[in-house]
Scaffold this motif. Structure first.
Motif, short mmCIF file in Angstrom:
data_model
loop_
_atom_site.label_atom_id
_atom_site.label_comp_id
_atom_site.label_asym_id
_atom_site.label_seq_id
_atom_site.Cartn_x
_atom_site.Cartn_y
_atom_site.Cartn_z
N ASP A 361 6.98 4.29 6.50
CA ASP A 361 6.29 5.31 5.58
C ASP A 361 6.70 4.99 4.21
N GLY A 362 7.20 3.81 4.00
CA GLY A 362 7.14 3.01 2.49
C GLY A 362 8.48 3.74 1.75
N LEU A 363 9.50 4.31 2.56
CA LEU A 363 10.75 4.93 1.84
C LEU A 363 11.66 4.02 2.38
N PRO A 364 12.72 3.86 1.47
CA PRO A 364 14.20 3.21 1.72
C PRO A 364 14.89 3.98 2.79
N ALA A 513 11.91 -11.22 -12.88
CA ALA A 513 11.66 -10.30 -14.08
C ALA A 513 11.73 -10.74 -15.52
N ARG A 514 10.89 -10.75 -16.27
CA ARG A 514 10.95 -10.74 -17.72
C ARG A 514 11.02 -9.80 -18.84
N ASN A 515 10.81 -8.62 -18.11
CA ASN A 515 10.97 -7.32 -19.14
C ASN A 515 12.30 -6.82 -18.69
N GLY A 516 13.10 -7.04 -17.85
CA GLY A 516 14.28 -6.47 -17.38
C GLY A 516 15.10 -7.53 -16.56
N GLU A 517 16.05 -7.11 -16.06
CA GLU A 517 17.15 -7.88 -15.34
C GLU A 517 16.55 -8.89 -14.34
N ARG A 518 16.78 -9.95 -14.50
CA ARG A 518 16.10 -11.16 -13.93
C ARG A 518 15.81 -11.04 -12.48
N ASP A 519 16.81 -10.43 -11.54
CA ASP A 519 16.65 -10.64 -10.33
C ASP A 519 15.70 -9.44 -9.68
N ALA A 520 15.53 -8.40 -10.73
CA ALA A 520 14.61 -7.12 -10.60
C ALA A 520 15.28 -6.34 -9.41
N VAL A 521 16.50 -6.18 -9.36
CA VAL A 521 17.08 -5.38 -8.32
C VAL A 521 16.69 -3.91 -8.22
N GLY A 522 16.06 -3.38 -7.20
CA GLY A 522 15.67 -2.19 -7.29
C GLY A 522 13.97 -2.13 -7.17
N ALA A 523 13.48 -3.22 -7.29
CA ALA A 523 11.88 -3.31 -7.25
C ALA A 523 11.60 -3.07 -5.92
N ARG A 524 10.24 -2.77 -5.69
CA ARG A 524 9.65 -2.43 -4.51
C ARG A 524 8.30 -3.31 -4.35
N LEU A 525 8.35 -3.92 -3.06
CA LEU A 525 6.94 -4.79 -3.04
C LEU A 525 6.14 -4.35 -1.60
N ILE A 526 4.98 -4.15 -2.04
CA ILE A 526 3.89 -3.88 -1.06
C ILE A 526 2.97 -4.90 -0.54
N CYS A 527 3.08 -5.31 0.74
CA CYS A 527 2.16 -6.36 1.29
C CYS A 527 0.86 -5.48 1.77
N HIS A 528 -0.29 -6.02 1.25
CA HIS A 528 -1.34 -5.38 1.54
C HIS A 528 -2.31 -6.18 2.61
N THR A 529 -2.46 -5.81 4.07
CA THR A 529 -3.07 -6.33 4.94
C THR A 529 -4.30 -5.42 5.48
N PRO A 530 -5.46 -6.04 6.11
CA PRO A 530 -6.30 -5.11 6.59
C PRO A 530 -5.99 -4.14 7.53
N GLU A 531 -4.66 -4.48 8.22
CA GLU A 531 -4.56 -3.26 9.11
C GLU A 531 -3.53 -2.16 8.56
N ARG A 532 -2.70 -2.51 7.37
CA ARG A 532 -2.02 -1.33 6.91
C ARG A 532 -1.22 -2.10 5.81
N ASN A 533 -0.54 -1.45 5.16
CA ASN A 533 0.42 -1.73 4.20
C ASN A 533 2.11 -1.81 4.37
N TRP A 534 2.82 -2.79 4.15
CA TRP A 534 4.04 -2.97 4.48
C TRP A 534 5.15 -3.00 3.27
N THR A 535 6.02 -2.31 3.22
CA THR A 535 7.01 -2.41 2.00
C THR A 535 8.32 -2.99 2.24
N GLN A 536 8.96 -3.30 1.20
CA GLN A 536 10.07 -3.94 1.28
C GLN A 536 10.82 -3.61 0.13
N PHE A 537 12.22 -3.90 -0.21
CA PHE A 537 12.98 -3.58 -1.45
C PHE A 537 13.91 -4.53 -1.70
#
Length: 598
Positions: A361-364, A513-537
């Motif tokens: 559902d895209g939530l952690p 990250a260049r405008n924040g802490e380098r490792d971007a801790v707390g970022a969210r990534l969404i991979c787009h595929t024809p079937e659906r989107n997948w989320t990781q943190f």
């Protein structure tokens, strides 16, 4: 009766009866309450050492590897030969012996192959007065093809430090090279990566004040100044002078390790990165007063509001959730959010923790390992800063009550996008608990976000063996697009398990990250595929006393063509990175993607 017979039978009356009995009897029942603990009459506050050596922890298990095993044990081939030590052979039964060590995954030389760092633990003297001494950690450089070389001495890490347990990784001084932090009974310290293959220990009080017994750590930018700050959990203010002898109950009056209620809890500590080569203790300034027997911590954006959050697991006390925001106060929100206690409203003996979107559902969601006779806790994210205890509905109830969970990984091991659950088990009590000290690990396969199915005995010979497991990490050690497992056992060699369920196509991502802490801790990534989107943190901390591979991997077997990934940078705009080629790793730099509107 063997442990494997105690599986989840959630539709039977038997499991309901067992569950009721476990709920009534409670946790850590082998030990008396703090007011009933026996004390030695000796003027020496420490119990005299036992005259015999420690009992063997494991029974030999001979299981042949099968072609369809999920994992293959490559420890002998790898060249990694190292064991964290806890000092049990001294026969002193000190509180610090229960918790073990951790492992951190770090590409310290930036060659694209992640390396393995393991804390050393320490020794305890049999002679009086008692001496507690630390052992050096170990660093193994990844040379590819499952060959690792011990480089501890060359890296400047073969030095005596205090009795060490957890570890973490960060780029503390933003120079592009990852540094390593070690939690210790005594002085915790950070090792600064010089960029030439060596580390320098930073032990100056002005850099990091002495903060007592540190157990686990996580780094992230709490105050938005683009520098990683430190959250350090602590267990208690135990000292040799205040040691209490503990014994089993009833007829089993053996001396053993104490349970968590023997000593009072204490506060975690928060250290702000000043940007001038020092950490400043801001614990009081930020109102950090909640007490815990802290053993696990994660840093991520758990309510998706763009601010960094910390979640802390506590042994036999409610867990803590510190939600970031404009006021930057460290106020515990766990009870209101639904992630403080167990299914029945009672505090549990929590150790390991990890985060993933288990139901798509895209939530952690949050997973927490607990002590014997307790279910592990799966907290399903409902959105708006609320979670629901979902262990029963996910099919995880009763499956681990005859084990004590420490390390864990909420990770997709079979390349179907759905994060599975690895649990590293072992009792914190040597001989007088109701379950064995050495226990088998477990793996639960995620069935499309609906429920979990235990498949431990399909995962290879290691999963048939009994160990007293503690820390673990997951990492793609051979860059083939899946996550392998590294485990730390008590007084036994580290184990390296190769994942044999690799995807033919995948996308590997590391953020910069260049405008924040380098490792971007707390970022969210969404991979787009024809079937659906997948989320990781992007998460730091997690597992138990450990830090896993910082890279994100999305399997792409169902769509091998170029893939687009949206990166929601913490507290900033989202960017889309288009046409990423599969079956390779990509370095995504903030500012080089397209806006979501393009």
């Amino acid at each position: 009766m063997r442990l494997e017979r105690h599986r989840c039978r959630k539709s039977t009356t038997l499991s309901m009866v067992i569950g009721l009995v476990f709920f009534i009897t409670g946790c850590h029942s082998d030990f008396k309450s703090p007011n009933q603990q026996s004390r030695t009459d000796s003027p020496d506050p420490l119990f005299k050492p036992a005259p015999v050596a420690a009992k063997p922890m494991t029974k030999p298990v001979v299981v042949s590897a099968m072609p369809d095993d999920w994992f293959e044990d490559l420890t002998p081939k790898s060249g990694i030969d190292f064991a964290n030590q806890n000092g049990r052979d001294a026969g002193r039964f000190l509180m610090i012996e229960s918790f073990g060590g951790g492992v951190a995954i770090v590409d310290y030389d930036l060659d694209g192959m992640v390396d393995v760092f393991v804390t050393g633990g320490g020794t305890i003297s049999r002679e009086s007065p008692v001496q507690i001494q630390g052992l050096p950690p170990a660093l193994f450089r990844n040379h590819g093809d499952w060959n690792f070389l011990a480089v501890t001495s060359q890296a400047g890490l073969a030095m005596p430090i205090d009795y060490s347990q957890g570890c973490a990784v960060t780029d503390w001084n933003a120079d592009g090279f990852p540094d390593v932090f070690v939690c210790s009974y005594g002085r915790s310290r950070i090792f600064l990566n010089s960029g030439d293959g060596t580390f320098l220990p930073a032990i100056d009080d002005r850099l990091l004040p002495d903060c007592g017994w540190g157990t686990a750590a996580a780094f992230g930018d709490w105050n938005g100044d683009s520098l990683p700050d430190l959250f350090l959990t602590r267990y208690t203010n135990w000292k040799l002078e205040t040691d209490v002898p503990c014994y089993g109950k009833g007829t089993n009056r053996e001396r053993d390790l104490c349970g968590p209620t023997t000593y009072p809890p204490t506060t975690s500590r928060f250290f702000r990165n000043s940007g001038h080569g020092t950490f400043e203790d801001w614990s009081d300034h930020l109102g950090l007063v909640a007490t815990a027997h802290g053993l696990g911590v994660i840093a991520s954006d758990l309510n998706l509001d763009g601010s960094l959050d910390f979640y802390v697991t506590s042994d036999a006390l409610p867990n803590h959730l510190f939600l970031g925001g404009k006021d930057q106060k460290l106020v515990d929100n766990a009870m209101e959010a639904g992630v403080a206690v167990g299914e029945w409203g009672q505090a549990e003996a929590s150790m390991g923790v990890d985060v993933a979107d288990y139901n798509g559902d895209g939530l952690p969601d949050i997973f927490v390992t607990n002590f014997e006779k307790e279910d592990h806790a799966l907290y399903r994210n409902l959105g708006h800063g609320m979670w629901k205890h979902s262990t029963i509905s996910a099919g995880l109830s009763a499956s681990s009550r005859l084990r004590s969970g420490f390390g864990t990984a909420f990770c997709d091991f079979d390349g179907d996008h759905w994060p599975d659950l690895f649990i590293l088990n072992g009792n914190p009590i040597y001989t007088t608990a109701e379950t064995p000290y050495a226990q088998r690990p477990q793996l639960f396969r995620n069935r499309e976000g609906k429920h979990f199915e235990e498949i431990s005995l399909q995962c290879g010979p290691y999963f048939h063996e009994e160990h007293s497991g503690r820390g673990n990490a997951v990492a793609d050690l051979d860059n083939d697009g899946d996550f392998d497992i590294i485990t730390v056992q008590m007084n036994e060699p580290v184990r390296i398990l190769r994942n044999r369920r690799s995807s033919d196509h995948f996308i590997g991502v590391q953020l910069h990250a260049r405008n924040g802490e380098r490792d971007a801790v707390g970022a969210r990534l969404i991979c787009h595929t024809p079937e659906r989107n997948w989320t990781q943190f992007v998460v730091r901390g997690g597992g138990y006393f450990s830090q896993s591979d910082p890279r994100i991997i999305f399997p792409c077997d169902e769509f091998p063509g170029p893939v687009s990934i949206t990166v929601c940078w913490p507290g900033r705009r989202a960017e889309v990175f288009h046409d990423l080629t599969t079956s390779q790793f990509h370095h995504l730099v903030e500012g080089r993607g397209a806006s979501e509107d393009e």
